[in-house]
Write a protein that holds these residues in place. Structure first.
Motif, mmCIF file in Angstrom:
data_model
loop_
_atom_site.group_PDB
_atom_site.id
_atom_site.type_symbol
_atom_site.label_atom_id
_atom_site.label_comp_id
_atom_site.label_asym_id
_atom_site.label_seq_id
_atom_site.Cartn_x
_atom_site.Cartn_y
_atom_site.Cartn_z
ATOM 1 N N ASP A 1 -62.317 23.295 -46.778
ATOM 2 C CA ASP A 1 -62.132 21.981 -47.059
ATOM 3 C C ASP A 1 -61.802 21.425 -45.475
ATOM 4 O OD1 ASP A 1 -59.601 22.814 -46.867
ATOM 5 O OD2 ASP A 1 -58.768 21.480 -48.241
ATOM 6 N N GLN B 1 -64.600 31.564 -55.087
ATOM 7 C CA GLN B 1 -63.060 30.901 -55.576
ATOM 8 C C GLN B 1 -63.204 29.985 -56.164
ATOM 9 O OE1 GLN B 1 -60.205 32.545 -55.219
ATOM 10 N NE2 GLN B 1 -60.011 33.808 -53.221
ATOM 11 N N GLY B 2 -63.128 29.719 -57.246
ATOM 12 C CA GLY B 2 -63.721 28.578 -58.170
ATOM 13 C C GLY B 2 -64.922 28.233 -57.793
ATOM 14 N N ARG B 3 -65.427 26.880 -57.199
ATOM 15 C CA ARG B 3 -66.689 26.702 -56.714
ATOM 16 C C ARG B 3 -67.070 27.178 -55.116
ATOM 17 N NH1 ARG B 3 -70.265 21.397 -58.221
ATOM 18 N NH2 ARG B 3 -72.322 22.229 -57.613
ATOM 19 N N ILE B 4 -65.790 27.575 -54.723
ATOM 20 C CA ILE B 4 -66.111 27.985 -53.254
ATOM 21 C C ILE B 4 -66.960 29.233 -52.813
ATOM 22 C CG2 ILE B 4 -65.192 27.948 -50.835
ATOM 23 C CD1 ILE B 4 -65.160 25.423 -52.256
ATOM 24 N N SER C 1 -61.680 25.178 -62.108
ATOM 25 C CA SER C 1 -63.147 25.348 -62.276
ATOM 26 C C SER C 1 -63.603 24.465 -63.678
ATOM 27 C CB SER C 1 -63.572 26.740 -62.813
ATOM 28 O OG SER C 1 -63.319 27.363 -61.845
ATOM 29 N N ILE D 1 -75.175 30.227 -58.178
ATOM 30 C CA ILE D 1 -74.051 29.898 -59.119
ATOM 31 C C ILE D 1 -73.587 28.445 -58.727
ATOM 32 C CG2 ILE D 1 -71.947 30.386 -60.207
ATOM 33 C CD1 ILE D 1 -72.768 33.468 -59.477
ATOM 34 N N THR D 2 -73.156 28.230 -57.301
ATOM 35 C CA THR D 2 -72.445 27.223 -56.970
ATOM 36 C C THR D 2 -73.281 25.994 -56.440
ATOM 37 O OG1 THR D 2 -72.036 27.991 -54.746
ATOM 38 C CG2 THR D 2 -70.374 28.722 -56.298
ATOM 39 N N VAL E 1 -63.486 20.104 -54.000
ATOM 40 C CA VAL E 1 -64.350 20.429 -53.288
ATOM 41 C C VAL E 1 -65.392 19.300 -52.827
ATOM 42 C CG1 VAL E 1 -64.496 22.994 -54.321
ATOM 43 C CG2 VAL E 1 -65.795 21.083 -55.427
ATOM 44 N N GLY F 1 -63.492 21.937 -59.189
ATOM 45 C CA GLY F 1 -64.165 22.936 -58.799
ATOM 46 C C GLY F 1 -65.234 23.435 -59.871
ATOM 47 N N ALA F 2 -65.678 22.375 -60.710
ATOM 48 C CA ALA F 2 -66.376 22.703 -61.763
ATOM 49 C C ALA F 2 -67.856 23.208 -61.277
ATOM 50 C CB ALA F 2 -66.391 21.880 -62.927
ATOM 51 N N LEU F 3 -68.523 23.976 -62.089
ATOM 52 C CA LEU F 3 -69.922 24.090 -61.669
ATOM 53 C C LEU F 3 -70.836 22.774 -62.344
ATOM 54 C CD1 LEU F 3 -70.512 28.218 -62.414
ATOM 55 C CD2 LEU F 3 -70.063 26.978 -60.055
ATOM 56 N N ASP F 4 -72.081 22.823 -61.864
ATOM 57 C CA ASP F 4 -73.084 21.607 -62.235
ATOM 58 C C ASP F 4 -73.063 21.812 -63.701
ATOM 59 O OD1 ASP F 4 -73.339 20.934 -59.679
ATOM 60 O OD2 ASP F 4 -75.360 21.585 -59.435
#
Lengths: 99, 520
Positions: B391, B419-422, A15, B481-482, A36, A68-71
């Motif tokens: 993915d 799950q992380g960004r998913i 993340s 959020i994502t 991602v 997988g970081a957010l914006d």
């Protein structure tokens, strides 16, 4: 803003993302590696380019290794790397180009 | 052709497989057919032993040829040595075009990838694939199709004769020289041999492979000598540390504990929670934690469980030890406590067919009140994906997910919202493995959604203080959020199918394509 020296920000923790910048060759060159990328590759590129534009950086080699970081995280890491490349640690433009 | 979960199954795949599209859980209810029986070679002489000199001799005696179907069980999980050892031998013999019919394949089987690449293995049927095998299939390296089956669906395909197993390889923790196999008593114990029982019943040839040969009779046998052609003794059939891991420490992850707490509060407030109820849970951290908190509530409210089913772990076996359940029905053991518990007289071994086969005269899953499951993705139609990563890569297994969800009166899926960004709750799952009609409740750390098909449950929960949301609200929260994820870009070629438990096609899996930025 010119990239004065290579700089890095962020980690490879889940993340988060690790962003590095170095002086470009007359434009913006983006290398993106993301867990991602299939779902968010275009979005990450958009955030990266918008952030560089806001900071007034147009000659840079930008490398993002994204876990997988957010914006908001991606934006903050790019800002961090760019200001480190200036050697600037104080009087950062909070609420200005950093928002 | 569009199936009952809205997936478009290409005509050429229907033609190639001779299969129908999925038409709903009960489409085959009442269907009559004749079961497939194996070709059987009688042993009338009293030479007294089926022991042969080694794996090579056994395989040769079974008459291996190009194009044959061979089978394996996955009770040794990530500690399995049997698949690799057999495939290495078959590869050395120069045999090609093998179909593997395994109850599951995992990362332990990464070494067989070169045999996929060189055409030794051209078709795979399995509950799932992980690691490098999944990657190889997703990249299009398997010549034929990968067929992903549920545990019940696998038994159905074998019993109907859709899959004819030429040679079954059964790793046995203990075995005598006449082929009586048990899952306990040796050095690589897995507790039960449930997934191998269909193979023993229906395969033409059966080879038992053991690393602990015991004197005849190895009774009570979990697989009988009457089904076994040859016995092979080897140094090791598995790595005991990876077969049955010690009991997993109960999770301390607050997010999982919160979801487990939501789950238990939902269960105890539902109409099915009363003396004599039945229950199954998976092995995820939240599922295990929910079993622990449920045990507490059962004691407090003086409610007793009639039977527990699994996929067993320590918390389920503790119910037996603490006399909170009448009996356990066991198809697989995940830790040493569960393996040890097999010796308890109220701990019954059942076959995968008894457990979950939709094409027998009724399976245990049909008698379940609750099942607690996990999922990689759940969409707004409650369809679940447990096989294909977000993915697009094959990376999981159906297991008993579709079987138990279809059978249980109340199927609960626990998934963290992110799950992380998913986002785990999404508009459309990458691949459908369990249809939304089977899934009653989705529990996330941000709220709980009840399937609108279950107005009775929505009604029963009206006065209950839990964070109920619609599934769309959960998805919107995740996306806020994502950001909204883009659809994964696939190539055209179909590399695998998700087979419904009744043998119809639930979905297809396409070859992955490397990511390209859109033009803008």
């Amino acid at each position: 803003m010119e990239i004065l020296k290579p700089a890095i920000a962020g980690t490879l923790e889940s993340s988060d993302c690790q962003v590095s910048v170095e002086a470009g060759e007359g434009g913006i060159e983006l290398e993106l590696n993301s867990v991602v990328i299939n779902q968010f590759g275009n979005q990450i590129r958009k955030v990266a380019l918008e952030t560089l534009e806001r900071l007034g950086v147009n000659n840079v080699k930008l490398t993002i290794v994204d876990m997988g970081a957010l914006d908001c995280t991606i934006k903050a890491r790019i800002e961090g790397a760019v200001y480190r490349s200036q050697g600037q640690k104080e009087h950062l433009p909070w609420g200005g180009v950093i928002r | 052709m569009i199936n009952a979960v809205g997936r478009d199954i290409p005509e050429e795949i229907l033609e190639m497989t001779g299969k129908e599209v999925f038409r709903g859980n009960h489409y085959f209810d009442g269907y009559t057919y004749r079961k497939h029986g194996p070709s059987t070679t009688c042993v009338i002489n009293s030479n007294g032993s089926k022991l042969v000199s080694g794996l090579r001799e056994a395989i040769e005696k079974c008459g291996i040829r190009d194009g044959m179907t061979i089978s394996f069980h996955h009770h040794f999980r990530e500690g399995d040595y049997v698949v690799n050892m057999v495939m290495e031998e078959i590869h050395k013999m120069g045999i090609k075009d093998i179909t593997i019919c395994a109850s599951s394949l995992g990362k332990a089987h990464d070494p067989i990838v070169p045999y996929i690449e060189d055409g030794t293995i051209t078709n795979i049927r399995s509950s799932g694939v992980r690691g490098k095998i999944g990657e190889a299939i997703s990249k299009g390296k398997l010549k034929g199709l990968a067929v992903m089956q549920s545990h019940g669906g696998r038994v159905r395909s074998i019993a109907t004769g859709e899959v004819e197993i030429d040679i079954a390889f059964i790793g046995a923790p203990t075995c005598d020289d006449y082929g009586n196999c048990r899952g306990i008593g040796g050095k690589s114990n897995c507790g039960v041999l449930s997934y191998a029982m269909a193979d023993a019943l229906h395969a033409d040839k059966v080879i038992a492979i053991t690393d602990c040969l015991v004197p005849f009779p190895n009774f009570p046998a979990h697989i009988s000598m009457t089904r076994v052609d040859y016995v092979v003794e080897v140094d090791a059939i598995g790595d005991p540390e990876k077969i049955a891991t010690g009991a997993a420490k109960p999770t301390t992850d607050q997010r999982k504990l919160m979801m487990a707490d939501y789950c238990t509060r939902f269960v105890v407030n539902s109409p099915y929670f009363k003396n004599g109820f039945s229950y199954q849970t998976g092995v995820g951290g939240a599922s295990i934690a929910s079993t622990i908190s449920l045990a507490r509530e059962m004691r407090k409210r003086n409610v007793r469980m009639r039977f527990g089913v699994g996929g067993l772990t320590k918390p389920m076996c503790d119910l037996l030890i603490n006399d909170q359940v009448d009996c356990l029905l066991d198809t697989q053991d995940f830790d040493l406590d569960a393996v040890e518990s097999v010796k308890d007289l109220r701990h019954f071994r059942i076959s995968a067919g008894q457990y979950a086969d939709p094409f027998n005269k009724g399976a245990v899953v049909n008698k379940l009140d609750f099942v607690i499951l996990a999922a990689l993705e759940v969409d707004v139609n409650f369809n679940c994906n447990v096989v294909v990563g977000s993915d697009g890569m094959l990376t999981g297994a159906q297991g008993g997910h579709p079987d138990t969800a279809a059978g249980a009166k109340c199927a609960i899926v626990i998934a963290p919202l992110l799950q992380g960004r998913i986002p785990a709750i999404c508009t459309e799952v990458t691949t459908v493995t369990t249809p939304g009609e089977s899934v009653d409740v989705v529990i996330t750390d941000y709220g709980i959604a009840i399937n609108p098909r279950r107005q009775d449950l929505i009604e029963a929960m009206k006065e209950v203080d839990l964070p109920f949301k619609t599934i769309e609200e959960l998805r919107d929260m995740a996306y806020s959020i994502t950001g909204e994820p883009e659809r994964v870009q696939f190539a055209d070629r179909v590399v695998g199918i998700i087979e419904s438990r009744d043998g119809t096609i639930m979905d297809v899996v396409r070859q992955i394509k490397s990511f390209e930025f859109s033009d803008k």
